[in-house]
Design a protein around this motif. Structure first.
Motif, PDB file in Angstrom:
ATOM      1  N   LEU A  40       0.847  -1.195   0.000  1.00  0.00           N
ATOM      2  CA  LEU A  40       0.000   0.000   0.000  1.00  0.00           C
ATOM      3  C   LEU A  40       0.879   1.242   0.000  1.00  0.00           C
ATOM      4  N   GLN A  41       0.483   2.236  -0.775  1.00  0.00           N
ATOM      5  CA  GLN A  41       1.208   3.501  -0.781  1.00  0.00           C
ATOM      6  C   GLN A  41       0.831   4.310   0.455  1.00  0.00           C
ATOM      7  N   SER A  42       1.775   5.090   0.946  1.00  0.00           N
ATOM      8  CA  SER A  42       1.555   5.803   2.197  1.00  0.00           C
ATOM      9  C   SER A  42       0.507   6.904   2.080  1.00  0.00           C
ATOM     10  N   LYS A 241      15.460   1.663   3.476  1.00  0.00           N
ATOM     11  CA  LYS A 241      15.366   3.114   3.678  1.00  0.00           C
ATOM     12  C   LYS A 241      14.002   3.640   3.256  1.00  0.00           C
ATOM     13  N   TYR A 242      13.480   3.127   2.133  1.00  0.00           N
ATOM     14  CA  TYR A 242      12.182   3.579   1.639  1.00  0.00           C
ATOM     15  C   TYR A 242      11.071   3.243   2.628  1.00  0.00           C
ATOM     16  N   HIS A 247       6.965   4.824   6.230  1.00  0.00           N
ATOM     17  CA  HIS A 247       6.058   4.260   7.234  1.00  0.00           C
ATOM     18  C   HIS A 247       6.647   4.157   8.632  1.00  0.00           C
ATOM     19  N   GLY A 248       7.943   4.437   8.785  1.00  0.00           N
ATOM     20  CA  GLY A 248       8.557   4.297  10.092  1.00  0.00           C
ATOM     21  C   GLY A 248       8.802   2.828  10.439  1.00  0.00           C
ATOM     22  N   LEU A 249       9.137   2.572  11.682  1.00  0.00           N
ATOM     23  CA  LEU A 249       9.428   1.215  12.109  1.00  0.00           C
ATOM     24  C   LEU A 249       8.234   0.281  11.940  1.00  0.00           C
TER      25      LEU A 249
END
Length: 285
Positions: A40-42, A241-242, A247-249
């Motif tokens: 899913l895209q952010s 990295k992306y 999305h963070g951790l």
């Protein structure tokens, strides 16, 4: 290799393939939902809220009908039938070669499971790439053979091995951890249970426990693997990295629930069926 050693390995391959076929057909919807969640895209829609497992599942049924949940089942079969067969055949051969009738220790079980998974994972990686792309919904492939041709022509054969490192970082530890926990918990069962009609249920329960622990440990690698195979221009480090920047951790644990359910139930069912079939044909698994 002598003929007497070949036949048991082939039988292990057949038992493994059958167990993998049954578990793949049953749990394919969970794999599809997991892949959709991970890709899913952010910034899909402002204010759309958190997208969860049930919303993705209902969305697939609404837009692609019920059979849409089994999208990607053909490449899953193409991968699983020989892949699980190769895995169990390698596992059986390695165990017989190094341990014969002795029970492997915890560390030895990790090596057995990880070694067998390495062979099967590398051999079936091109089909794994195609399966992931089928499930993500971003590619309009019609068949497995057509998808293989399309990838080779447009991206080159190397694209079929995208995500190799992430796949091995996910599958080898999963298999090693799973076999370790499974073998150790099964060995701790009382003898009266192991030799009773309830043994398959007890073994399945051991498989569920082992699957949950192994799935949680390897979840981040699974998310990275999915992104690399859906976006072949990304390298493993770039994918990490992306995911973190977008999305963070918590992005590394997207799709954890359906994957944990699928991998746990699929592994538990595959091992239970494999051991029951091996016992039925007179071989010690």
């Amino acid at each position: 290799m002598e003929l007497s050693l070949v036949h048991p390995a082939i039988k292990a391959f057949m038992c493994g393939s059958f167990s993998g076929t049954c578990s793949t057909l049953l749990f394919q919807p969970l794999d599809l939902v997991k892949t959709r969640l991970q890709t899913l895209q952010s910034g899909m829609q402002p204010g759309s809220g958190r997208v969860g497992m049930m919303s993705v599942l209902l969305g697939v049924v609404r837009t692609e009908r019920l059979l849409g949940l089994w999208k990607g089942v053909c490449p899953s079969f193409v991968r699983t039938i020989p892949g699980v067969g190769i895995y169990f055949s390698c596992y059986y051969s390695l165990k017989q070669h190094f341990f014969q009738d002795k029970r492997p220790g915890a560390g030895q079980a990790v090596m057995l499971g990880g070694g067998a998974r390495t062979v099967a994972g590398v051999a079936m990686l091109p089909i794994t790439v195609i399966k992931t792309r089928f499930e993500c919904g971003r590619y309009s492939y019609v068949s497995v053979s057509g998808a293989l041709r399309s990838v080779c022509q447009s991206e080159g054969p190397a694209a079929l091995f995208s995500g190799l490192m992430a796949t091995l970082l996910r599958d080898v530890p999963f298999s090693g951890i799973y076999v370790m926990f499974y073998s150790q918990t099964k060995a701790s069962l009382p003898q009266e249970i192991s030799s009773s009609p309830a043994a398959p249920l007890a073994n399945f329960s051991c498989g569920v426990l082992a699957g949950v622990l192994a799935s949680l440990v390897t979840q981040p690698a699974d998310v990275v693997k999915t992104h690399v195979q859906v976006h072949p221009h990304l390298r493993t480090a770039e994918a990490i990295k992306y995911i973190y920047s977008e999305h963070g951790l918590q992005g590394f644990f997207r799709g954890a629930v359906p994957r944990c359910l699928r991998r746990t139930m699929m592994a538990a069912m595959a091992w239970t069926l494999y051991e029951q079939m091996m016992a039925h044909i007179g071989l010690k698994s």
